[in-house]
Design a protein around this motif. Structure first.
Motif, PDB file in Angstrom:
ATOM      1  N   ASN A   1      -7.536  16.427   6.618  1.00  0.00           N
ATOM      2  CA  ASN A   1      -7.325  17.503   5.651  1.00  0.00           C
ATOM      3  C   ASN A   1      -7.093  16.944   4.249  1.00  0.00           C
ATOM      4  O   ASN A   1      -7.678  17.416   3.265  1.00  0.00           O
ATOM      5  CB  ASN A   1      -6.125  18.368   6.053  1.00  0.00           C
ATOM      6  N   LEU A   2      -6.233  15.936   4.151  1.00  0.00           N
ATOM      7  CA  LEU A   2      -5.933  15.370   2.841  1.00  0.00           C
ATOM      8  C   LEU A   2      -7.175  14.752   2.214  1.00  0.00           C
ATOM      9  O   LEU A   2      -7.464  14.974   1.031  1.00  0.00           O
ATOM     10  CB  LEU A   2      -4.816  14.329   2.950  1.00  0.00           C
ATOM     11  N   GLY A   3      -7.930  13.999   2.994  1.00  0.00           N
ATOM     12  CA  GLY A   3      -9.150  13.388   2.467  1.00  0.00           C
ATOM     13  C   GLY A   3     -10.161  14.426   2.000  1.00  0.00           C
ATOM     14  O   GLY A   3     -10.809  14.261   0.961  1.00  0.00           O
TER      15      GLY A   3
ATOM     16  N   LYS B   1      -8.533   7.512   8.088  1.00  0.00           N
ATOM     17  CA  LYS B   1      -9.204   8.797   8.291  1.00  0.00           C
ATOM     18  C   LYS B   1      -9.261   9.599   6.995  1.00  0.00           C
ATOM     19  O   LYS B   1     -10.252  10.282   6.721  1.00  0.00           O
ATOM     20  CB  LYS B   1      -8.493   9.603   9.381  1.00  0.00           C
ATOM     21  N   ALA B   2      -8.210   9.512   6.188  1.00  0.00           N
ATOM     22  CA  ALA B   2      -8.212  10.199   4.899  1.00  0.00           C
ATOM     23  C   ALA B   2      -9.247   9.573   3.964  1.00  0.00           C
ATOM     24  O   ALA B   2      -9.963  10.279   3.252  1.00  0.00           O
ATOM     25  CB  ALA B   2      -6.819  10.139   4.261  1.00  0.00           C
ATOM     26  N   VAL B   3      -9.315   8.255   3.975  1.00  0.00           N
ATOM     27  CA  VAL B   3     -10.295   7.546   3.139  1.00  0.00           C
ATOM     28  C   VAL B   3     -11.711   7.953   3.523  1.00  0.00           C
ATOM     29  O   VAL B   3     -12.547   8.260   2.662  1.00  0.00           O
ATOM     30  CB  VAL B   3     -10.114   6.021   3.265  1.00  0.00           C
ATOM     31  N   ARG B   4     -11.994   8.007   4.827  1.00  0.00           N
ATOM     32  CA  ARG B   4     -13.333   8.396   5.280  1.00  0.00           C
ATOM     33  C   ARG B   4     -13.640   9.839   4.893  1.00  0.00           C
ATOM     34  O   ARG B   4     -14.745  10.147   4.441  1.00  0.00           O
ATOM     35  CB  ARG B   4     -13.469   8.223   6.798  1.00  0.00           C
ATOM     36  N   ALA B   5     -12.664  10.728   5.076  1.00  0.00           N
ATOM     37  CA  ALA B   5     -12.889  12.139   4.764  1.00  0.00           C
ATOM     38  C   ALA B   5     -13.105  12.364   3.267  1.00  0.00           C
ATOM     39  O   ALA B   5     -13.806  13.290   2.872  1.00  0.00           O
ATOM     40  CB  ALA B   5     -11.709  12.983   5.252  1.00  0.00           C
TER      41      ALA B   5
ATOM     42  N   LYS C   1      -0.422  -2.900  -1.775  1.00  0.00           N
ATOM     43  CA  LYS C   1      -1.261  -2.072  -2.641  1.00  0.00           C
ATOM     44  C   LYS C   1      -2.751  -2.323  -2.377  1.00  0.00           C
ATOM     45  O   LYS C   1      -3.567  -2.399  -3.292  1.00  0.00           O
ATOM     46  CB  LYS C   1      -0.919  -2.301  -4.114  1.00  0.00           C
ATOM     47  N   LEU C   2      -3.076  -2.436  -1.097  1.00  0.00           N
ATOM     48  CA  LEU C   2      -4.450  -2.658  -0.663  1.00  0.00           C
ATOM     49  C   LEU C   2      -4.795  -1.671   0.441  1.00  0.00           C
ATOM     50  O   LEU C   2      -3.927  -1.268   1.228  1.00  0.00           O
ATOM     51  CB  LEU C   2      -4.633  -4.088  -0.137  1.00  0.00           C
ATOM     52  N   PHE C   3      -6.071  -1.285   0.527  1.00  0.00           N
ATOM     53  CA  PHE C   3      -6.536  -0.441   1.621  1.00  0.00           C
ATOM     54  C   PHE C   3      -7.970  -0.837   1.959  1.00  0.00           C
ATOM     55  O   PHE C   3      -8.595  -1.627   1.248  1.00  0.00           O
ATOM     56  CB  PHE C   3      -6.425   1.044   1.271  1.00  0.00           C
ATOM     57  N   VAL C   4      -8.472  -0.268   3.047  1.00  0.00           N
ATOM     58  CA  VAL C   4      -9.788  -0.657   3.562  1.00  0.00           C
ATOM     59  C   VAL C   4     -10.736   0.531   3.487  1.00  0.00           C
ATOM     60  O   VAL C   4     -10.365   1.662   3.837  1.00  0.00           O
ATOM     61  CB  VAL C   4      -9.686  -1.164   5.015  1.00  0.00           C
TER      62      VAL C   4
END
Length: 273
Positions: A135-137, A164-168, A34-37
């Protein structure tokens, strides 16, 4: 916990903390822990400022000569652990091609389906089997921009915490409720019981988004790039809606389509105030 500083940064990928950081590129590890960057000065500052649960800030020495000195101050004031790694190692472990000298490990929020269903905006975006993280981000970012309740994603949709979703999302992933669904049909059934109209975006729907009453509680359903939505989902929706376009164009990008209908919802709701 190994000690590091701008003067004595970690230089090896074999470092225990660096290994853990790298492991978060695996979606299964992200889901389990349950962690992300998040990467970059602005995103890390937002995470610290918005009281997201930042577990660790990872910086390289060039941050002390960078416009991100505020990150160091924010992290220190928040009592967040800081790991210093060499600039070369940062280039190696960061996901972006030209990384800024800071990233952060953040705890995922886990909002419930009710957080979307009971949100006062009454405007939900459902992403079904989308494959492109950009697209999702972008959809998550747009949903926050129009004041939507949040975004629901189905099991075969790309991970919302993909780098990539986090950045978008440009920080929206830190604030907007994003809910993983176990069963889209069950969720849409809950939407209907709560008084939502279920609105599927399709290429040849009988009505356009201009003629749809988006003042009503609405769940907008977006299908996979290319193949769209399956008939089993379309048979019970309230509306099949198309976006009108010139004959020379056969379709729009799914993130663009989402933006078109979401801003129509914002326009209608703004005019009613």
């Amino acid at each position: 916990m190994e000690r590091s500083s701008p003067h004595t940064p970690v230089t090896s990928r074999d470092n225990r903390q660096v290994k853990h950081l790298v492991s978060l590129s695996d979606p299964q590890v992200r889901k389990r822990e349950k962690l992300f960057v998040v990467e970059g000065v602005k995103m890390v500052e937002e995470a610290l400022r918005d009281r997201a649960k930042v577990k660790q800030v990872v910086s390289s020495p060039s941050l002390t000569r960078h416009h991100g000195k505020g990150v160091i101050k924010e992290a220190e004031q928040s009592g967040v652990d800081m790991l210093w790694i060499s600039d070369r190692l940062m280039d190696s472990v960061a996901e972006s091609k030209t990384p800024q000298p800071v990233l952060a490990v953040v705890e995922m929020r886990e909002p419930s389906e009710e957080a979307l269903l009971d949100h006062p905006a009454r405007l939900i975006v459902v992403c079904h089997q989308l494959q492109d993280p950009g697209n999702l981000g972008t959809i998550i970012r747009t949903a926050e921009a129009v004041g939507a309740s949040g975004v629901a994603v189905t099991p075969k949709t790309v991970d919302a915490y993909n780098p990539k979703a986090v950045r978008a999302s440009m920080g929206s992933i830190l604030r907007l409720p994003v809910v993983r669904l176990n069963d889209i049909e069950l969720f849409l059934g809950k939407c209907i019981k709560k008084g939502f109209q279920t609105t599927a975006l399709v290429l040849s729907g009988p009505t356009t988004h201009f003629s749809l009453d988006l003042m009503k509680p609405t769940a907008i359903i977006l299908g996979q790039e290319g193949s769209g939505l399956e008939e089993r989902l379309l048979k019970d929706v309230s509306h099949r809606v198309r976006i009108p376009m010139a004959e020379t164009i056969d379709s729009l990008n799914v993130a663009t389509s989402a933006a078109v209908i979401l801003y129509e919802a914002l326009r209608q709701r703004s005019q009613a105030k």
